[in-house]
Scaffold this motif. Structure first.
Motif, mmCIF file in Angstrom:
data_model
loop_
_atom_site.group_PDB
_atom_site.id
_atom_site.type_symbol
_atom_site.label_atom_id
_atom_site.label_comp_id
_atom_site.label_asym_id
_atom_site.label_seq_id
_atom_site.Cartn_x
_atom_site.Cartn_y
_atom_site.Cartn_z
ATOM 1 N N VAL A 1 -1.068 -2.253 -9.015
ATOM 2 C CA VAL A 1 -1.122 -1.600 -7.708
ATOM 3 C C VAL A 1 -2.477 -0.905 -7.645
ATOM 4 C CG1 VAL A 1 -0.113 0.081 -6.138
ATOM 5 C CG2 VAL A 1 1.375 -1.260 -7.647
ATOM 6 N N LEU A 2 -3.310 -1.352 -6.712
ATOM 7 C CA LEU A 2 -4.643 -0.782 -6.547
ATOM 8 C C LEU A 2 -4.552 0.386 -5.579
ATOM 9 C CD1 LEU A 2 -7.688 -1.076 -7.202
ATOM 10 C CD2 LEU A 2 -7.851 -2.543 -5.175
ATOM 11 N N ASN A 3 -5.121 1.521 -5.969
ATOM 12 C CA ASN A 3 -5.024 2.733 -5.162
ATOM 13 C C ASN A 3 -6.362 3.107 -4.536
ATOM 14 O OD1 ASN A 3 -2.181 3.578 -5.967
ATOM 15 N ND2 ASN A 3 -3.175 3.440 -7.967
ATOM 16 N N GLU A 4 -6.337 3.367 -3.239
ATOM 17 C CA GLU A 4 -7.544 3.849 -2.563
ATOM 18 C C GLU A 4 -7.956 5.219 -3.094
ATOM 19 O OE1 GLU A 4 -6.656 4.014 1.559
ATOM 20 O OE2 GLU A 4 -6.523 1.841 1.819
ATOM 21 N N GLY A 5 -6.970 6.057 -3.355
ATOM 22 C CA GLY A 5 -7.242 7.457 -3.658
ATOM 23 C C GLY A 5 -7.482 8.225 -2.378
ATOM 24 N N ASN A 6 -7.532 9.525 -2.488
ATOM 25 C CA ASN A 6 -7.863 10.364 -1.345
ATOM 26 C C ASN A 6 -9.379 10.309 -1.155
ATOM 27 O OD1 ASN A 6 -8.454 12.530 0.394
ATOM 28 N ND2 ASN A 6 -6.637 13.647 -0.274
ATOM 29 N N MET A 7 -9.826 9.705 -0.062
ATOM 30 C CA MET A 7 -11.240 9.363 0.095
ATOM 31 C C MET A 7 -12.199 10.553 0.008
ATOM 32 S SD MET A 7 -11.817 8.546 4.143
ATOM 33 C CE MET A 7 -10.655 7.212 4.196
ATOM 34 N N THR A 8 -11.736 11.736 0.293
ATOM 35 C CA THR A 8 -12.639 12.887 0.272
ATOM 36 C C THR A 8 -12.620 13.652 -1.048
ATOM 37 O OG1 THR A 8 -10.920 14.311 1.235
ATOM 38 C CG2 THR A 8 -12.444 13.216 2.762
ATOM 39 N N PHE B 1 -2.242 6.301 -2.143
ATOM 40 C CA PHE B 1 -2.606 5.450 -1.013
ATOM 41 C C PHE B 1 -2.833 4.011 -1.495
ATOM 42 C CE2 PHE B 1 -4.204 9.614 0.744
ATOM 43 C CZ PHE B 1 -3.216 9.740 1.711
ATOM 44 N N PRO B 2 -1.760 3.294 -1.814
ATOM 45 C CA PRO B 2 -1.870 1.960 -2.403
ATOM 46 C C PRO B 2 -2.482 0.924 -1.469
ATOM 47 C CG PRO B 2 0.408 2.448 -1.811
ATOM 48 C CD PRO B 2 -0.353 3.726 -1.650
ATOM 49 N N ALA B 3 -3.544 0.271 -1.940
ATOM 50 C CA ALA B 3 -4.247 -0.732 -1.139
ATOM 51 C C ALA B 3 -3.580 -2.095 -1.213
ATOM 52 C CB ALA B 3 -5.695 -0.836 -1.599
ATOM 53 N N GLY B 4 -2.671 -2.272 -2.166
ATOM 54 C CA GLY B 4 -1.980 -3.553 -2.284
ATOM 55 C C GLY B 4 -1.358 -3.736 -3.647
ATOM 56 N N THR B 5 -0.436 -4.698 -3.714
ATOM 57 C CA THR B 5 0.231 -5.064 -4.960
ATOM 58 C C THR B 5 -0.256 -6.445 -5.369
ATOM 59 O OG1 THR B 5 2.195 -3.787 -4.323
ATOM 60 C CG2 THR B 5 2.458 -5.411 -6.088
#
Length: 449
Positions: free
Chosen positions: A119-126, A438-442
């Motif tokens: 699971v790829l995570n965006e993270g909190n962008m700020t 904030f998962p970008a996808g599986t």
């Protein structure tokens, strides 16, 4: 003289008795020994365990070794764990009555991340960089897997990944700067790592500085890494570090690209672009005449395409000549991709699933043209309020993975990766709590074989 004769006679008698006793002594038995592989597996992931036991003659004592080095184990059971990739020899020796016998077997150790689910995570962008969560086939979760392997971070707002020839390519939207331009300490916009160990093999940031919010990556080879950004598609050569815009690709959608027949298929509004290796212009533009919401590779190499619009459809396209094989109307549920960057459909064989980026999951059997409602995740999963990117079906088990968060703000830290089994009545086979950001996808490693 008589005494001497008597003494000599006694010596002969003793010697005769002694010889007779030696003739009757049983030979010392060499112990029998057999090494048993309890799980019947000859390959294992790093940090995982194989179990061995020994069958031997009663009263034997044991010593174990790996690759000739004493394992300091005297028990009849041995747990094999290793971080060293490659082939290893496990040996057990049995000792009884000063007689020794041994038995051995060979096992192979592969990288911890070779098989499983990312699971790829965006993270909190700020406030933070992207990250990678890994779920092993046994359901063991490793958070921040890339960081644990390298001691450094993925880029800011990680978006997509692709595995090719034992390398994993991870693209981030902002690289070393966040959305407002603040600098972040990380490995950059495109990271290339060993797909088994996640050890970094390459990182690119300044070479990709012309890109504007890149979101997706697909790989044909090291000279043809195709990256999608807001301007279209680019071909990046990781050897020469040359970045070339693919002419005619303007308008490529923020959706996952797929590879089949050494060609890349990318959604672009009502079209699907085809990109071939070493070409600086798109090779074909398939016109669907409705907004494409998903492009997915079929297990036979052909291409699934979903579209929204007045008549939502799921179509199957020939990957060689791009002709239509068949199209089914979708009258129940939604094949919309929603706000995310993952396709509105996911497929295993002839079975497709979709949820319209919501919690209600539907199943479509393509050959039969039937669609049925399967489950509303909210009925089984607490805090499944917002679906963050679309569902994905496991290519081996057929289980459907859904990522949800409780809410925006700091409530994104309350989240679920829910796994549904639809082989019978809908069931929740696993639920991993509070591992995503904030998962970008599986992504399943098996999908890239």
């Amino acid at each position: 003289m008589k005494k001497r004769v008597l003494a000599f006679g006694a010596f002969i008698a003793v010697a005769a008795v002694s010889c007779s006793k030696n003739d009757n002594i049983e030979p010392v038995e060499t112990p029998e020994v057999e090494l048993v592989n309890v799980l019947s597996q000859n390959a294992v992931a790093q940090e995982d365990t194989l179990f061995f036991k020994v069958k031997a003659s009663a009263g034997s004592t044991f010593t174990w070794s790996v690759d000739g080095k004493d394992a300091a184990i005297k028990d009849s059971i041995f747990k094999f764990v290793s971080n060293d990739l490659g082939e290893h020899t496990v040996t057990v020796a049995a000792l009884k009555n000063e007689k020794r016998a041994s038995s051995q077997t060979k096992v192979s150790v592969y990288g911890k991340y070779k098989y499983g689910t990312f699971v790829l995570n965006e993270g909190n962008m700020t406030t933070e960089n992207g990250s990678l969560t890994f779920i092993s086939p046994k359901g063991v979760v490793t958070d921040s897997a890339y960081f644990k392997a390298n001691g450094s971070q993925l880029g800011n707002v990680a978006q997509d990944l692709f595995i090719y020839h034992n390398k994993i390519y991870i693209i981030s939207q902002n690289g070393k700067k966040n959305a407002v331009g603040a600098s972040f300490e990380n490995d950059g916009m495109l990271v290339v790592a060993n797909a088994e160990t996640l050890k970094k093999e390459g990182a690119y940031n300044d070479e990709l500085s012309v890109l504007k919010w890149p979101t997706h990556v697909a790989v044909l080879n090291e000279e043809n890494v195709i990256i999608r950004d807001n301007g279209g598609l680019y071909r990046f050569n990781t050897l020469t570090k040359a970045l070339t815009f693919v002419k005619g690709s303007k308008g490529a959608s923020k959706l996952t690209m797929v590879v089949s027949d050494n060609k890349i298929f990318a959604a672009a509004g009502p079209k699907v672009f085809v990109v071939q290796p070493d070409k600086d212009t798109i090779s074909y533009a398939l016109d669907i005449k409705a907004t494409v919401s998903g492009v997915v590779k079929s297990n036979d190499g052909n291409i699934w395409i979903s579209n929204t619009g007045a008549t939502p459809k799921i179509s199957k396209i020939n990957y060689r000549d791009y002709s239509l094989i068949k199209a089914n109307d979708i009258t129940t549920g939604s094949v919309s991709a929603g706000f995310g960057a993952t396709p509105g459909i996911t497929a295993k064989g002839d079975t497709l699933y979709f949820s319209g980026a919501g919690t209600k999951i539907y199943r479509h059997i393509f050959s039969m043209g039937t669609t049925e409602f399967m489950v509303d995740a909210k009925s089984m999963v607490e805090n499944a309020n917002i679906v963050y990117n679309n569902i994905a079906v496991h290519p081996l088990t057929g289980e459907v993975y859904l990522n949800t968060i409780k809410a925006y703000g700091w409530d994104y830290l309350v989240n679920n990766t829910s796994v549904f089994n639809f082989s019978g009545k809908a069931a929740l086979s696993a639920n991993y709590k509070n591992h995503t950001k904030f998962p970008a996808g599986t992504f399943f490693t098996y999908s890239f074989n």
